[in-house]
Scaffold this active site. Structure first.
Site, PDB file in Angstrom:
ATOM      1  N   THR A   1      -9.039   3.929   1.858  1.00 40.11           N
ATOM      2  CA  THR A   1      -9.318   2.603   1.288  1.00 40.11           C
ATOM      3  C   THR A   1     -10.032   2.768  -0.044  1.00 40.11           C
ATOM      4  O   THR A   1      -9.692   2.125  -1.039  1.00 40.11           O
ATOM      5  CB  THR A   1     -10.152   1.754   2.266  1.00 40.11           C
ATOM      6  OG1 THR A   1      -9.336   1.446   3.397  1.00 40.11           O
ATOM      7  CG2 THR A   1     -10.609   0.457   1.623  1.00 40.11           C
TER       8      THR A   1
ATOM      9  N   GLN B   1      -0.064   7.878   5.668  1.00 40.64           N
ATOM     10  CA  GLN B   1       0.695   8.170   6.886  1.00 40.64           C
ATOM     11  C   GLN B   1       1.640   9.356   6.702  1.00 40.64           C
ATOM     12  O   GLN B   1       2.124   9.920   7.677  1.00 40.64           O
ATOM     13  CB  GLN B   1       1.518   6.942   7.301  1.00 40.64           C
ATOM     14  CG  GLN B   1       0.691   5.709   7.615  1.00 40.64           C
ATOM     15  CD  GLN B   1      -0.086   5.834   8.910  1.00 40.64           C
ATOM     16  OE1 GLN B   1       0.192   6.689   9.755  1.00 40.64           O
ATOM     17  NE2 GLN B   1      -1.091   4.987   9.087  1.00 40.64           N
TER      18      GLN B   1
ATOM     19  N   SER C   1      -6.015  10.395   3.602  1.00 39.02           N
ATOM     20  CA  SER C   1      -7.105  10.168   4.545  1.00 39.02           C
ATOM     21  C   SER C   1      -7.161  11.322   5.537  1.00 39.02           C
ATOM     22  O   SER C   1      -6.127  11.801   5.989  1.00 39.02           O
ATOM     23  CB  SER C   1      -6.851   8.857   5.294  1.00 39.02           C
ATOM     24  OG  SER C   1      -7.764   8.728   6.346  1.00 39.02           O
TER      25      SER C   1
ATOM     26  N   CYS D   1      -1.287 -12.110  18.058  1.00 35.21           N
ATOM     27  CA  CYS D   1      -2.160 -12.870  18.905  1.00 35.21           C
ATOM     28  C   CYS D   1      -3.430 -12.058  19.071  1.00 35.21           C
ATOM     29  O   CYS D   1      -4.464 -12.568  19.422  1.00 35.21           O
ATOM     30  CB  CYS D   1      -1.499 -13.123  20.237  1.00 35.21           C
ATOM     31  SG  CYS D   1      -1.298 -14.840  20.581  1.00 35.21           S
TER      32      CYS D   1
END
Lengths: 133, 406
Positions: free
Chosen positions: B74, B181, B201, B328
């Site tokens: 980030t 990734q 990362s 959700c």
């Protein structure tokens, strides 16, 4: 997210899952929600024409565990009530019974909507002049 | 087999014991500050940091001096995007990115948009990849940066990075690639692929959390950045702050292991991933892979299980750690923006599960997960009004849904 024990119980052991014959004149069917919203509930109830009491209720739900639990609970509560008593079920009752967190309140709203939709369908079917519909 | 099964390796990975062993001395006796230039504690720390810099650089085909250590991807994304935007604002104020980027990239671009930069948000094809012609068409004389990810964190789909890099260099635009990734899982080479800035990362490649790196090209072109953290001028002035020596050692070791073992690990993971896919497809109808299988990380399977909502599926497989594109699970109630951008349809976006296999995933675990998912999908389909309607021949697309009761 942690689920309440009652939500887990309804999810693992759904009450009254399944369908009733939607063409039966004593059966009211309510279908609410939309797949793109991530929730669809189908709720059905069968009314005894003599007594006016709901003797059977069924549900099928596409949605999260809380939506499944809300509709499962609704069917449990519907059985044995008259139409008038059924209309008294409020989404807030479902929220407190299942201890739903704020982000899941819409599940209870949908369950209340499903109850009303099923009752409206039943009333339409049994209204005078509704024969054959 | 130990429960729960961890199959969420896009979120994070377990630290490799070899990585932890390499780190431990730098918490204990070798605790020096890498910036201490006048005693042995500092020298030892600096030596360790420089060794890691070489290991990280080697994995991506860079020079050690081109590696800037950060607190994670980030921060690397922020430094790359905001640092370039600030440094090159006189040349132009246009940035190109894509709708399916990670939030760290999207939100940096949104912030710059508020500050007066213009941002082009490229759509993706149903495959999950960008259309190179659209990219070409979006570049103007004002464009200073293209920021596109190597591999998507939800679908594992790989963008055509070499082609993007070639276009960027032909047009004289810098190319930042969030490769969180991809690094360590597929071969990445910043020279061959014309990448100018690349985010890494540690915790996605069996290293510790809280450490990452940014590759910043030094030649052809020499990329300059405006520092986003002011202080002691560490990392060639681009990122001040005392270096996280144990973390950096962990990142270096993690990169070294990936470089040595990637070829073999890829074959193994791809085999397991394909086994999972085959088992699910054999036992269930109407399951759909999200995005292209052809250009995809070897450890990823993103699948939608029609007529079943993702969160309820996760609830049923509570001894398996995977992630759902259904949201959700988040407060927004919006399904995955990545799958929506791919045109999956909101219903399938609500039905998606991301399986992320990893170094420690076993065949036994794959079979267990396939079995559990099958069992729960079958159960939930029996509960699903959509499944019932589909079997009765109702066209769900044309059905009049009522979002609210009558």
């Amino acid at each position: 997210m942690a689920y309440s024990d009652k939500v887990l119980d309804h999810y693992n052991n759904p009450r009254n899952a399944g369908s009733l014959d939607r063409n039966d004149p004593n059966v009211g069917t309510g279908m609410v929600g939309a797949p793109e919203c991530g929730d669809v509930m189908k709720l059905q109830l069968k009314v005894n024409p003599e007594s006016g009491v709901i003797e059977e209720a069924r549900f099928k739900t596409f949605g999260c565990g809380s939506a499944i639990a809300s509709s499962s609970l609704a069917t449990e509560w519907l059985k044995g009530r008259t139409i008038e008593q059924a209309l008294a079920i409020k989404n807030t009752d479902i929220v407190s019974e299942l201890s739903l967190p704020p982000v899941k309140i819409h599940c209870s709203v949908l369950a209340e909507d499903a109850i009303r939709a099923a009752i409206n369908d039943y009333k339409r079917k049994t209204a005078p002049g509704a024969e054959g519909r | 087999m130990k429960l729960a099964v961890y199959m969420d390796n896009h979120a994070t990975t377990q630290v490799d014991p070899r990585v932890l062993d390499a780190m431990l001395p730098y918490f204990r006796e070798e605790f020096g500050n890498a910036a201490s230039r006048n005693h042995v504690f500092g020298w030892k720390a600096e030596e360790a940091v420089e060794k890691s810099r070489k290991q990280v650089a080697a994995l991506i085909g860079a020079q050690p001096k081109e590696i800037i250590f950060t607190s994670g991807a980030t921060e690397s994304d922020n430094l790359a995007i905001k640092g370039v935007a600030e440094m090159y604002s006189e040349r132009g104020k246009h940035i190109i990115t894509c709708l399916t980027e990670h939030k760290a990239v999207l939100d940096c671009c949104k912030k710059l948009e508020k500050q007066g930069y213009r941002v082009t948000w490229l759509p993706v094809e149903p495959s999950g990849r960008i259309d190179l012609e659209r990219l070409q068409a979006a570049i103007t004389g004002e464009t200073i940066l293209i920021t596109l990810m190597y591999a998507n964190n939800e679908t594992g789909v790989l963008h055509p990075v070499s082609e993007i890099g070639r276009i960027a260099h032909e047009r004289g635009v810098l190319f930042h690639c969030d490769a969180v990734q991809a690094v360590g899982r597929v071969p990445v080479n910043v020279i061959d692929e014309n990448i100018d800035l690349l985010s890494i990362s540690a915790h996605k490649i069996y290293g510790p959390k809280g450490v990452g790196a940014l590759y910043v090209r030094r030649r052809n072109p020499r990329v300059q950045l405006t520092a986003q953290m002011d202080g002691g001028g560490h990392e060639r002035g681009m990122r001040s702050g005392t270096l996280n020596v144990p973390g950096i050692v962990g990142l270096g070791e993690a990169c070294g292991i990936c470089q040595r073992e990637m070829a073999e690990e890829t074959i193994r993971l791809k085999g397991l991933r394909d086994r999972l896919k085959a088992r699910l497809e054999a036992s269930l109808d109407e399951v759909y892979v999200n995005g292209t299988m052809e250009h995809r990380l070897p450890n990823n399977l993103s699948m939608s299980f029609a007529y079943v909502e993702g969160e309820s599926l996760l609830m049923g497989i509570n001894d398996v750690a995977v992630s759902s594109g259904s949201a959700c699970t988040s407060a927004t109630l919006e399904p995955s923006y990545v799958l929506k951008a791919m045109g999956a349809g909101d219903d399938l976006a609500h039905s998606s599960i991301r399986f992320g296999l990893g170094r420690f995933t076993t065949e036994e675990e794959v079979d267990y997960v396939a079995g559990r998912v099958t069992e729960v999908v079958r159960k939930l389909r029996e509960l699903s009004p959509l499944y019932e309607m589909a079997r009765e021949g109702v066209n769900l697309k044309n059905y009049q849904w009522t979002a609210e009761g009558q």
